[in-house]
Design a protein around this motif. Structure first.
Motif, PDB file in Angstrom:
ATOM      1  N   THR A   1       0.823  -1.208   0.000  1.00  0.00           N
ATOM      2  CA  THR A   1       0.000   0.000   0.000  1.00  0.00           C
ATOM      3  C   THR A   1       0.860   1.263   0.000  1.00  0.00           C
ATOM      4  O   THR A   1       1.847   1.356   0.730  1.00  0.00           O
ATOM      5  CB  THR A   1      -0.929  -0.004   1.236  1.00  0.00           C
ATOM      6  N   VAL A   2       0.448   2.214  -0.808  1.00  0.00           N
ATOM      7  CA  VAL A   2       1.071   3.536  -0.837  1.00  0.00           C
ATOM      8  C   VAL A   2       0.001   4.576  -0.548  1.00  0.00           C
ATOM      9  O   VAL A   2      -0.980   4.693  -1.286  1.00  0.00           O
ATOM     10  CB  VAL A   2       1.732   3.826  -2.196  1.00  0.00           C
ATOM     11  N   PHE A   3       0.188   5.318   0.548  1.00  0.00           N
ATOM     12  CA  PHE A   3      -0.676   6.447   0.886  1.00  0.00           C
ATOM     13  C   PHE A   3       0.045   7.741   0.499  1.00  0.00           C
ATOM     14  O   PHE A   3       1.178   7.981   0.929  1.00  0.00           O
ATOM     15  CB  PHE A   3      -0.973   6.499   2.381  1.00  0.00           C
ATOM     16  N   ALA A   4      -0.605   8.577  -0.295  1.00  0.00           N
ATOM     17  CA  ALA A   4      -0.076   9.904  -0.618  1.00  0.00           C
ATOM     18  C   ALA A   4      -0.870  10.966   0.149  1.00  0.00           C
ATOM     19  O   ALA A   4      -1.887  10.660   0.777  1.00  0.00           O
ATOM     20  CB  ALA A   4      -0.159  10.160  -2.118  1.00  0.00           C
ATOM     21  N   ASP A   5      -0.374  12.201   0.080  1.00  0.00           N
ATOM     22  CA  ASP A   5      -1.031  13.328   0.761  1.00  0.00           C
ATOM     23  C   ASP A   5      -1.168  13.084   2.260  1.00  0.00           C
ATOM     24  O   ASP A   5      -2.178  13.445   2.881  1.00  0.00           O
ATOM     25  CB  ASP A   5      -2.407  13.603   0.147  1.00  0.00           C
ATOM     26  N   VAL A   6      -0.154  12.475   2.829  1.00  0.00           N
ATOM     27  CA  VAL A   6      -0.160  12.184   4.262  1.00  0.00           C
ATOM     28  C   VAL A   6       0.394  13.381   5.022  1.00  0.00           C
ATOM     29  O   VAL A   6       1.359  14.027   4.585  1.00  0.00           O
ATOM     30  CB  VAL A   6       0.672  10.922   4.566  1.00  0.00           C
ATOM     31  N   LYS A   7      -0.209  13.686   6.147  1.00  0.00           N
ATOM     32  CA  LYS A   7       0.280  14.738   7.038  1.00  0.00           C
ATOM     33  C   LYS A   7       0.943  14.084   8.249  1.00  0.00           C
ATOM     34  O   LYS A   7       0.529  13.018   8.700  1.00  0.00           O
ATOM     35  CB  LYS A   7      -0.860  15.652   7.474  1.00  0.00           C
ATOM     36  N   SER A   8       1.945  14.767   8.784  1.00  0.00           N
ATOM     37  CA  SER A   8       2.747  14.173   9.859  1.00  0.00           C
ATOM     38  C   SER A   8       1.976  13.932  11.147  1.00  0.00           C
ATOM     39  O   SER A   8       2.438  13.182  12.011  1.00  0.00           O
ATOM     40  CB  SER A   8       3.973  15.052  10.153  1.00  0.00           C
ATOM     41  N   ASP A   9       0.798  14.555  11.286  1.00  0.00           N
ATOM     42  CA  ASP A   9       0.028  14.327  12.505  1.00  0.00           C
ATOM     43  C   ASP A   9      -0.992  13.202  12.362  1.00  0.00           C
ATOM     44  O   ASP A   9      -1.731  12.890  13.301  1.00  0.00           O
ATOM     45  CB  ASP A   9      -0.675  15.610  12.958  1.00  0.00           C
ATOM     46  N   MET A  10      -1.073  12.570  11.192  1.00  0.00           N
ATOM     47  CA  MET A  10      -1.984  11.437  11.009  1.00  0.00           C
ATOM     48  C   MET A  10      -1.466  10.209  11.764  1.00  0.00           C
ATOM     49  O   MET A  10      -0.258  10.026  11.923  1.00  0.00           O
ATOM     50  CB  MET A  10      -2.124  11.096   9.529  1.00  0.00           C
ATOM     51  N   ARG A  11      -2.368   9.361  12.192  1.00  0.00           N
ATOM     52  CA  ARG A  11      -1.976   8.154  12.923  1.00  0.00           C
ATOM     53  C   ARG A  11      -1.082   7.255  12.080  1.00  0.00           C
ATOM     54  O   ARG A  11      -0.140   6.642  12.600  1.00  0.00           O
ATOM     55  CB  ARG A  11      -3.207   7.381  13.380  1.00  0.00           C
ATOM     56  N   ILE A  12      -1.372   7.159  10.761  1.00  0.00           N
ATOM     57  CA  ILE A  12      -0.549   6.282   9.928  1.00  0.00           C
ATOM     58  C   ILE A  12       0.876   6.806   9.788  1.00  0.00           C
ATOM     59  O   ILE A  12       1.776   6.063   9.380  1.00  0.00           O
ATOM     60  CB  ILE A  12      -1.177   6.060   8.533  1.00  0.00           C
ATOM     61  N   ALA A  13       1.090   8.077  10.138  1.00  0.00           N
ATOM     62  CA  ALA A  13       2.428   8.648  10.099  1.00  0.00           C
ATOM     63  C   ALA A  13       3.093   8.665  11.469  1.00  0.00           C
ATOM     64  O   ALA A  13       4.280   8.990  11.574  1.00  0.00           O
ATOM     65  CB  ALA A  13       2.387  10.073   9.547  1.00  0.00           C
ATOM     66  N   ARG A  14       2.361   8.332  12.515  1.00  0.00           N
ATOM     67  CA  ARG A  14       2.909   8.425  13.867  1.00  0.00           C
ATOM     68  C   ARG A  14       2.998   7.073  14.563  1.00  0.00           C
ATOM     69  O   ARG A  14       3.867   6.872  15.423  1.00  0.00           O
ATOM     70  CB  ARG A  14       2.059   9.379  14.725  1.00  0.00           C
ATOM     71  N   GLU A  15       2.125   6.147  14.233  1.00  0.00           N
ATOM     72  CA  GLU A  15       2.083   4.868  14.938  1.00  0.00           C
ATOM     73  C   GLU A  15       2.716   3.768  14.093  1.00  0.00           C
ATOM     74  O   GLU A  15       2.583   3.759  12.866  1.00  0.00           O
ATOM     75  CB  GLU A  15       0.631   4.521  15.279  1.00  0.00           C
ATOM     76  N   GLU A  16       3.384   2.849  14.764  1.00  0.00           N
ATOM     77  CA  GLU A  16       4.046   1.757  14.048  1.00  0.00           C
ATOM     78  C   GLU A  16       2.996   0.760  13.554  1.00  0.00           C
ATOM     79  O   GLU A  16       2.303   0.125  14.348  1.00  0.00           O
ATOM     80  CB  GLU A  16       5.057   1.055  14.952  1.00  0.00           C
ATOM     81  N   ILE A  17       2.894   0.624  12.255  1.00  0.00           N
ATOM     82  CA  ILE A  17       1.911  -0.272  11.643  1.00  0.00           C
ATOM     83  C   ILE A  17       2.461  -1.683  11.532  1.00  0.00           C
ATOM     84  O   ILE A  17       1.754  -2.660  11.726  1.00  0.00           O
ATOM     85  CB  ILE A  17       1.488   0.261  10.257  1.00  0.00           C
TER      86      ILE A  17
END
Length: 503
Positions: free
Chosen positions: A390-406
Motif C-alpha cells: 500500500t502507498v498512501f499519498a497526501d499524508v500529514k505528519s500528525d496522522m496516525r498512519i504517520a505516527r504509529e508503528e503499523i
C-alpha cells in the motif's frame, strides 16, 4: 502432539521435500539441560502457516515452571559445568560449528522460516546466510575480550578483567525468527554466558531447529535452553526471574516497558530493541531510480514487518508527484502470493492478529484523508493473511498512519520544503531507530546524518546491516546496541583487581 501428516501435506511436487522432512524432524518440545522435554503442565499450542492458515504442527507451551527449570540448568552450566572451564578458543570452535551447521542446512532452515513466518523464500535464504555470518563474527571475538593494565602506585599492580554476566534471558520477535536468535545467542556465548531463549509464539520452529543444531554441534548441556510459550507467561517469567542476570528483548515498545519494570525485581541488566517509525528522506537531487527502488525495499521487504522499515517517506516538493507515481508502479508490480514460489516477492503477514491490525490501519488512513495510490486492501487470495502493498499519498505528519508503528507493507508519502523542514518532521516522533537520506550533496548528507535522531542512518541506501556495526535505537526505540563490539559490552562486566606487592 500434532501428527506429521499436517506437515507432510504442505509439500508439493517441485518443492524441496527434504526441507519438509527436516521440519517434521524438529523436536517440538522444550530444550532444557541438553534434553527435549514436554512442558511440565502438559500444555501445547499450534503454530500456523500464515500463507494457508493451516496448522503446521503443535509445540510445547512452557510457563514459569519450565523457565525456572531452564534457569537452573543454565546456572549449573555457568557455575559448575564444562562451559565455565573451557578456553576462549574452545568457545570459538562451538560458534564456528554452529555456523557450519546453519550453512549445511541452509535450504531446510529457509523453508522452516518461510512456512512459519510467511516471508518469501528468497528473503528467508538471506536470513539464514546472515545468521551464519553473525556466529562467525562472534567466534572471532572470544579471544579478544580483554581487560586492561592500569597505571597505579608503584607498590600496587592494578588490572581489570572483563567477565561474563551469567545467565541471560533472551526474548526474540517473529519477524526475524532465526537471525534474531543469532543476534542474541552468538554474543552471549562468545562472552561465556549461558542462555534461556524464548522465541515468539507465532514462529517457534526456527528457534527449535536452531536448538537441534546446537545439540549436533556438541554444545554442553544447559548452555542454550529454549522455552516455547507465550509472552504473558513464559516471557514474563524470564523478565522477573531473580536468578537471571540479564534480559535482552526485541519487540514492541509497550512490551519493552513491561519487561523493564519486571526486571527491577533483581536489578538485572536490560537491553531493549523496540519499535520504530523510520523517516526516509528523498531530496530533489537524488538519483530517483535508486531512491524509488531502495525506498520500496525499505518498506515492503518482509511485508513491512521490520522494526526499522522506512514507513515515513519524506519527498521534496519538486519531485513529490514523480516519486509517488514511480513508487506506486513498483508497489503495483509486486507479486503477492505463495512465499515458497521463486517468483513471489511478497508473502502473507505473520498471523491473523497482525493481519487485522494492518487492515485496521488501512481504514484509519483513508478515514484521515490520505489518498490510496496503491493497495489499501486485503490481498486477492482466498486464504492466508495477505495484504496488498500500500502507498498512501497526501499524508500529514500528525496522522496516525504517520505516527504509529503499523508493522506492515504501508508507505506514507509526506512532502517537505527544505533541509530544516525535513529534519523537523523526521525527528517529530517518539521513535529513533533508523533513518535514511537520498541526495547527491555530500555536505547535506553528512549534516543530516548528525541531525537525525536515530541509531542508524543510511545514505543513498536502505536497510544495510553488518555484524561489525552496532544496531539499536534512540528515544522509545530502546537502549543498548546489538552487533559489533557493542554487544560485548552488553554481555560482560568489568572487574578491578588490586595486588599489593609484599616485601
Amino acid at each position: 502432539m500434532e501428527t506429521p501428516a499436517k506437515i507432510e501435506g504442505t509439500a508439493a511436487p517441485g518443492r524441496n521435500n527434504r526441507a519438509f522432512e527436516f521440519l517434521r524432524d524438529i523436536p517440538k518440545q522444550l530444550l532444557i539441560a541438553g534434553k527435549w522435554a514436554p512442558a511440565q503442565a502438559g500444555g501445547t499450542f499450534h503454530t500456523i502457516n500464515p500463507a494457508t492458515e493451516e496448522v503446521l504442527t503443535t509445540v510445547a507451551e512452557g510457563d514459569a515452571r519450565d523457565v525456572d527449570a531452564a534457569v537452573k540448568a543454565a546456572r549449573e552450566a555457568f557455575e559448575n559445568g564444562p562451559w565455565s572451564h573451557i578456553t576462549p578458543h574452545q568457545r570459538a570452535k562451538y560458534l564456528l560449528k554452529i555456523a557450519e551447521l546453519v550453512q549445511k542446512h541452509a535450504d531446510e532452515l529457509a523453508h522452516v522460516i518461510t512456512l512459519d513466518n510467511g516471508k518469501p523464500i528468497s528473503e528467508a535464504r538471506n536470513e539464514v546466510a546472515r545468521t551464519a555470518e553473525v556466529f562467525i563474527y562472534y567466534a572471532g571475538w572470544t579471544t579478544k575480550i580483554c581487560g586492561e593494565t592500569n597505571p597505579s602506585d608503584p607498590s600496587l599492580f592494578n588490572y581489570t578483567l572483563r567477565e561474563p554476566l551469567g545467565v541471560c534471558g533472551q526474548i526474540i520477535p517473529w519477524n526475524g525468527p532465526l537471525s534474531m536468535v543469532a543476534w542474541k545467542v552468538a554474543p552471549a556465548l562468545a562472552c561465556g554466558n549461558t542462555v534461556v531463549l524464548k522465541p515468539a509464539e507465532q514462529t517457534p520452529l526456527p528457534a527449535l531447529a536452531f536448538g537441534k543444531l546446537t545439540l549436533e554441534a556438541g554444545l554442553p548441556a544447559g548452555v542454550v535452553n529454549i522455552i516455547t510459550g507465550f509472552g504473558p507467561t513464559a516471557g514474563a517469567a524470564i523478565a522477573r526471574h531473580r536468578d537471571i542476570d540479564k534480559v535482552a528483548f526485541t519487540g514492541s515498545t509497550s512490551v519493552g516497558r513491561e519487561i523493564l519494570q519486571a526486571a527491577a525485581s533483581n536489578l538485572k541488566r536490560v537491553s531493549l530493541e523496540l519499535g520504530g517509525k523510520s523517516p526516509n528522506i528523498i531530496f530533489d537531487d537524488a538519483n530517483l531510480e535508486l531512491a524509488v527502488a531502495g525506498s520500496a525495499m525499505g518498506i515492503f521487504r518482509n511485508q513491512g514487518q521490520v522494526c526499522c522499515a522506512g514507513s515515513r517517506i519524506f519527498i521534496q516538493q519538486k519531485i513529490y508527484d514523480e516519486f509517488a507515481e514511480r513508487l506506486t508502479q513498483v508497489a503495483s508490480g509486486i507479486t503477492l502470493g505463495d512465499p515458497l514460489q521463486p517468483g513471489t516477492t511478497m508473502g502473507p503477514l505473520v498471523s491473523d492478529e497482525q493481519y487485522e491490525r494492518v487492515l485496521g490501519y488501512l481504514n484509519v488512513g483513508q478515514q484521515e484523508g490520505a489518498c490510496v495510490r496503491a493497495g489499501g486492501e486485503r490481498g486477492p487470495q482466498s486464504r492466508g493473511y495477505f495484504v496488498a502493498p500500500t502507498v498512501f499519498a497526501d499524508v500529514k505528519s500528525d496522522m496516525r498512519i504517520a505516527r504509529e508503528e503499523i508493522f506492515g507493507p504501508v508507505a506514507s508519502l509526506i512532502p517537505f520544503r527544505d533541509e530544516t523542514d525535513a529534519v523537523l518532521q523526521a525527528n517529530d516522533t517518539i521513535y529513533g531507530l533508523a533513518a535514511a537520506v537520498w541526495t547527491r550533496n555530500v555536505n547535506r548528507a553528512l549534516a543530516l546524518a548528525r541531525r537525525l535522531r536515530a541509531g542508524t542512518v543510511w545514505i543513498n541506501c536502505y536497510g544495510i546491516l553488518d555484524p561489525i556495526s552496532p544496531f539499536g535505537g534512540y528515544k522509545q526505540s530502546g537502549f543498548g546496541r546489538e552487533l559489533g563490539k557493542d554487544s560485548i559490552e552488553l554481555y560482560t562486566q568489568p572487574k578491578s583487581v588490586f595486588i599489593k606487592f609484599q616485601k
